[in-house]
Design an enzyme around this catalytic site. Structure first.
Site, PDB file in Angstrom:
ATOM      1  N   GLU A   1       0.798  -1.227   0.000  1.00  0.00           N
ATOM      2  CA  GLU A   1       0.000   0.000   0.000  1.00  0.00           C
ATOM      3  C   GLU A   1       0.830   1.277   0.000  1.00  0.00           C
ATOM      4  O   GLU A   1       0.754   2.079   0.939  1.00  0.00           O
ATOM      5  CB  GLU A   1      -0.955   0.021   1.204  1.00  0.00           C
ATOM      6  CG  GLU A   1      -1.909  -1.153   1.249  1.00  0.00           C
ATOM      7  CD  GLU A   1      -2.996  -0.992   2.316  1.00  0.00           C
ATOM      8  OE1 GLU A   1      -2.889  -0.077   3.149  1.00  0.00           O
ATOM      9  OE2 GLU A   1      -3.955  -1.780   2.291  1.00  0.00           O
TER      10      GLU A   1
ATOM     11  N   GLU B   1      -5.244  -8.607   0.932  1.00  0.00           N
ATOM     12  CA  GLU B   1      -5.909  -8.261   2.195  1.00  0.00           C
ATOM     13  C   GLU B   1      -7.379  -8.000   1.936  1.00  0.00           C
ATOM     14  O   GLU B   1      -7.736  -7.308   0.967  1.00  0.00           O
ATOM     15  CB  GLU B   1      -5.349  -6.971   2.825  1.00  0.00           C
ATOM     16  CG  GLU B   1      -4.024  -7.114   3.502  1.00  0.00           C
ATOM     17  CD  GLU B   1      -3.545  -5.797   4.131  1.00  0.00           C
ATOM     18  OE1 GLU B   1      -4.382  -4.975   4.561  1.00  0.00           O
ATOM     19  OE2 GLU B   1      -2.316  -5.612   4.175  1.00  0.00           O
TER      20      GLU B   1
END
Ligand code: GBH
Length: 436
Positions: free
Chosen positions: A158, A341
C-alpha cells in the site's frame, strides 16, 4: 492451486522491538510520541509473535491455509537501513519460513509494510530518492537467504496509504503533514519497487509482485463536477500506483501539481513485468467535487450499508466492481491478481458479522469476470496493533488477549477452516464450505 491465506505485518504483531539487534523503525519513534496513537498504545510487545510464532504457524496449519502473507521488518535485517546485515534478524525469518514449508504453507513475504529504519528517515525517508536504492539492496540481502523457499515476494504494501497517511496527513509514521508535497514519496517508493524486482530475481526469487490498496470510486451524483472529482480521486488513489507499474506511464497528475522528481529512465525501471498484482480491498470511496482546500475532490460518507466496528461501510460487491474495473482498464497488461488483504474490525469471539463479511466478499470475488484471481488472504490472522487506533480495532480470525498473549480462535476462524476443507482450496470458482 488457489491460495487461501491469512495476512499480518511485522510491526503489527512481532513486538520484541529491541531484541536480537533490531534497529529502531519510524513506527517505534512515532508510537512513542505523545498523542499519536489512541490511548498511547505502542507495539513494543504487540502479539509477541517474535516469541510465539510456532503457535501462530500451528494456527495457520490447523485452519488449513495453504499460504501465509507476513512482512519482514527491514530494521531487523539492516538495523540502520544499510549493510551490514544483522544475522539474528535474518535467522528469525529463516526459521519462520522453514516452519511454514514443513506445514505446506506457501510463504508470501512482503518487504516493506511501513516500518522503515529510523536511520533512513533521518536522511529524508521516502522523500529521498536514495531510499529506493537502499530498498533494493535490502531486498537482495533477504532474497539471498530466503528466495529458495518464499513462494511470492511482495515489494511494497500500500504505497498510497504510506504516502497519504505518513507524509501528507501525518496520522501514520513518520508523521509529516506535507499535503501535496508528499507526492515524491509515491515516485520514490515505486522506484524502489522497480529496482527491487530485478534484485530479487537475481537472487532467485520465483514470483514478484506489489500490493496496492485499491478502491472503486463513486461520484456522489451524476453531475459533471462530481464525475470529474471521481476521476481525479481515481487517479490519486488507484492509477498513480497501478499505471506506472502495469503501463509504464503516470496518469495526468496536473490537478495535483504534477510530479517533478521523475528522471529519464525511471518509468522503464518501475514497469518491470510482474508475476501478479496484489490488491487490498476494504471499501469503496464516494467523492464530490471540487474540494475547498485546493484538492479536486471532497470525500463523502457512504450511506445505506452496514458498518464495521471501525465505521467502514461493508460493500462486498465493491470487490467485484474493483476487479472488473482493473480488467477493463489494463486488459492484457493485468497480471494474475491476488487479494492480499480483505477483512474487517469487529469485537467478540462469536464474530458472526465477520463471517458475513468474508462470505460476502469471497462470493463477490467469485462473481468478478475477466480477472484471473489466484489467491485470497484474510486481514488478519490475529488481532493486532492497528496503527493509529492501537489495539482498539480487532481484525483477527484469532482473538488475542493483549495482557497475556493468549490466542483464541473466533467463529470466523472455524468458518474459514470449513470453507477451505469444503473444497474451496481447488479454486475460487467453486462454492465450497458452509454459509453458517
Ligand atoms: C491496511 O490498510 C493495512 O495494510 C493493514 O496494515 C491494516 O491493519 C489494515 O488495512 C486495516 O486497517 O473510512 O470507510 O473510507 C488499509 C487502508 C485506509 C482502508 C482507510 C480503508 C478508509 C475506509 N485503509 N480506508 S473509510
Amino acid at each position: 492451486m488457489f491460495l487461501w491465506g491469512a495476512a499480518t505485518s511485522s510491526y503489527q504483531i512481532e513486538g520484541a522491538v529491541r531484541e536480537d539487534g533490531r534497529g529502531p523503525s519510524i513506527w517505534d519513534t512515532f508510537a512513542h510520541q505523545p498523542g499519536r496513537i489512541r490511548d498511547g498504545h505502542t507495539a513494543d510487545v504487540a502479539c509477541d509473535h517474535y516469541h510465539r510464532w510456532p503457535e501462530d504457524v500451528a494456527l495457520l496449519a490447523e485452519a488449513g491455509f495453504n499460504a501465509y502473507r507476513f512482512s519482514i521488518a527491514w530494521p531487523r535485517i539492516q538495523p540502520t537501513g544499510r549493510d551490514p546485515v544483522n544475522p539474528a534478524g535474518l535467522g528469525f525469518y529463516d526459521r519462520l519460513v522453514d516452519a511454514l514449508c514443513e506445514r505446506n504453507i506457501t510463504p508470501v513475504a512482503t518487504l516493506f509494510h511501513w516500518d522503515l529504519p529510523q536511520a533512513l528517515e533521518d536522511e529524508g525517508g521516502w522523500l529521498n530518492r536514495d531510499t529506493a536504492a537502499r530498498f533494493a539492496d535490502y531486498a537482495a540481502r533477504v532474497a539471498e537467504r530466503l528466495a529458495d523457499r518464499v513462494g511470492i515476494w511482495i515489494t511494497l504494501n500500500e504505497p498510497f496509504v504510506h504516502m497519504v497517511y505518513g507524509y501528507a496527513l501525518g496520522v501514520h509514521a513518520p508523521g509529516r503533514t506535507l499535503m501535496l508535497d508528499a507526492l515524491p514519496v509515491a515516485h520514490h517508493q515505486l522506484l524502489g519497487h522497480g529496482l527491487a524486482v530485478p534484485a530479487l530475481r537475481a537472487n532467485g526469487a520465483a514470483k514478484v509482485m506489489i500490493t496496492n490498496n485499491c478502491t472503486p470510486v463513486w461520484p456522489a451524483s451524476d453531475s459533471p463536477e462530481d464525475r470529474a472529482a471521481a476521476e481525479a480521486y481515481d487517479i490519486l488513489h488507484n492509477r498513480l500506483f497501478n499505471d506506472p507499474v502495469l503501463l509504464g506511464s503516470y496518469p495526468d497528475l496536473s490537478a495535483y501539481g504534477g510530479l517533478n522528481c521523475v528522471r529519464d529512465g525511471d518509468l522503464e525501471i518501475i514497469a518491470q513485468p510482474l508475476d501478479g498484482l496484489g490488491i487490498n480491498y476494504y471499501t469503496p470511496t464516494r467523492v464530490s467535487g471540487p474540494g475547498s482546500d485546493g484538492l479536486p475532490f471532497r470525500l463523502e460518507e457512504i450511506t445505506g450499508y452496514p458498518r464495521t466496528a471501525f465505521g467502514w461501510p461493508v460493500v462486498p460487491d465493491g470487490l467485484r466492481e474493483l476487479l472488473e474495473s482493473l480488467a477493463q482498464r489494463y486488459g492484457a497488461a493485468l497480471p494474475p491478481v491476488y487479494i492480499t488483504e480483505n477483512g474487517c474490525s469487529y469485537d467478540g469471539i462469536d464474530d458472526r458479522e465477520r463471517i458475513d463479511y468474508l462470505a460476502g466478499h469471497i462470493a463477490a470475488m467469485r462473481r468478478a469476470e475477466g480477472v484471473d484471481v489466484r489467491g485470497y488472504f484474510v486481514w488478519s490472522l490475529l488481532d493486532n496493533f492497528e496503527w493509529a487506533e492501537g489495539y482498539h480495532q480487532r481484525f483477527g480470525l484469532v482473538h488475542v488477549d493483549f495482557a497475556t498473549g493468549a490466542r483464541t480462535p473466533k467463529a470466523s476462524y472455524h468458518w474459514m477452516r470449513d470453507l477451505i476443507r469444503g473444497g474451496a482450496g481447488n479454486g475460487p470458482e467453486r462454492e465450497g464450505g458452509s454459509e453458517h
